[in-house]
Design an enzyme around this catalytic site. Structure first.
Site, PDB file in Angstrom:
ATOM      1  CG  ASP A 137      79.928  53.386  13.877  1.00 26.96           C
ATOM      2  OD1 ASP A 137      80.978  53.140  13.264  1.00 26.96           O
ATOM      3  OD2 ASP A 137      79.792  53.234  15.117  1.00 26.96           O
ATOM      4  CG  ASP A 197      84.937  52.190  12.633  1.00 31.19           C
ATOM      5  OD1 ASP A 197      83.764  52.512  12.318  1.00 31.19           O
ATOM      6  OD2 ASP A 197      85.397  52.344  13.775  1.00 31.19           O
TER       7      ASP A 197
END
Ligand SMILES: *[C@@H]1O[C@H](CO)[C@@H](O)[C@H](O)[C@H]1NC(C)=O
Length: 386
Positions: free
Chosen positions: A84, A270
């Site tokens: 992430d 992201d």
């Protein structure tokens, strides 16, 4: 003879090149699963309620579709995590986690690892939109890729309690690849520990376009220490980071169909978000161009799958990045004639990023995360069109 020498040199070059690759698996997201089971409207209502009572952030990992396996301890214990770039801590469920959400997860057992240390031992809490992960910080060996990029003393979270929403998620834990300033409890993130062992202080992210298939192994590739020249075009354009927290930079324009707006927005790339998130008014304008209407029950912009939708063009660092229309339109369930846009609107709290460029963007453009020069680069990915 010459050939032999060349081969030996090539070999020597290869073995000293510290470049590691990490395959991703493509999985069905919690959202897709809940839509299929008819439970998504209920889950969405919970999220809306949490937000209205001051729950922070938009991150909840409901739409995660890419996971990777990492190893913790000696002998290695395997975990499926999301790599992430929108957070900076690493945690996995602990063997002592008794909550229901932990029941079908891989759990870490420190007693079974010879390299485990219970230090530093302090507690941690990471808050998400609709709940948290909590536990204690400990230290052990962490390996990425095929068990060959390792750091022996990574501080990580042993989660002893995780929010109920993790129960539906196709992941055990989260491995953050954001900057240290984002890390809860000032823990040094894995990438900062691993960088000194790499050829170049960079990692490249390539996400493949594999549709709704579940459990597909070649879902994408993280390349640590090098540019991925196999899956990405050779022309890279860079922009400096505007904040070393998220992978944050300035985007100066967006257009689709007859809509366009030029504003200097703070945006982040992201991998932990599947969709494109934009300011609400931009989302409404884009949806209008795509003839999509917001559905209150699902919290999604919906449209007939055969709608004629325009491409979207982002302007970043003076370059134009075109996202093909097919990236934005996903069937509600396999074979459904009803589709949703992989786009959502949100209004951030005044400062901080106002856009999230998630997997929809990253599938079209490989991202080169240049830690050493605090910049991010983009190159067309070699994904075939859908
Ligand atoms: C953890 O590992 C130890 C040593 O292998 C074992 O005795 C113990 O039962 C394990 N605990 C759990 C909760 O699995």
């Amino acid at each position: 003879m010459k050939a032999t020498v060349a081969l030996l040199l090539a070999f020597a070059g290869f073995s000293s090149a510290l470049v590691y690759q990490h395959q991703l698996k493509h999985v069905e997201s919690a959202m897709q699963k809940l839509i299929r089971e008819g439970k998504w409207p209920e889950r969405f209502a919970e999220k809306a309620a949490a937000r209205s009572t001051g729950g922070e952030g938009v991150t909840d990992y409901d739409d995660v579709v890419y996971v990777a396996t990492v190893q913790v301890g000696t002998p290695a214990q395997n975990f499926d995590v999301i790599l992430d770039t929108g957070s900076s801590n690493f945690w996995v469920p602990d063997a002592t986690c008794r909550v229901l959400a932990c029941s079908n997860k891989h759990k870490f057992n420190g007693s079974a690892s010879s390299t485990y240390s219970s230090q530093p031992g302090q507690s941690f809490t990471i808050q998400y939109g609709t709940g948290s992960a909590r536990g204690v910080l400990a230290t052990d060996k962490l390996c990425l890729g095929e068990a060959n990029l390792c750091y022996n003393t990574q501080v990580f979270g042993r989660a002893t309690s995780i929010a109920d929403f993790f129960r539906n998620q196709p992941l055990d834990g989260i491995l953050g690849l954001g900057w240290p300033a984002l890390a809860v409890d000032h823990v040094t993130p894995p990438m900062q520990n691993l960088l000194p062992t790499l050829d170049m202080p960079v990692f490249t992210v390539f996400l493949s376009r594999v549709g709704a298939q579940d459990g597909v192994r070649n879902g994408g590739l993280f390349t640590y220490g090098a540019v991925d020249s196999t899956n990405c075009d050779s022309t890279w354009n860079y922009v400096p980071l505007s904040s070393q927290t998220y992978w944050q930079f300035v985007m100066s324009g967006v257009s689709a169909g007859s809509y366009s707006q030029n504003t200097n927005w703070q945006v982040i790339s992201d991998t932990g978000t599947s969709f494109i998130g934009s300011p609400q008014t931009v989302a409404n304008n884009i949806a209008q161009q795509m003839h999509a209407t917001y559905n209150n029950q699902y919290g999604l912009y919906m449209l007939p799958c055969n709608s004629n939708v325009p491409n979207v063009v982002f302007t970043i660092g003076g370059q134009q990045y075109t996202i093909p229309k097919d990236e934005f339109v996903e069937p509600l369930t396999a074979g459904s004639s009803q589709c949703y846009l992989t786009w959502f609107g949100f209004n951030g709290g005044g400062f901080g990023p106002t856009w999230i460029l998630g997997d929809t963007f990253i599938r079209t453009y490989c991202n080169l995360h240049d830690v050493g020069q605090a910049r991010i680069g983009f190159a067309q990915s070699h994904n075939p069109h859908k």
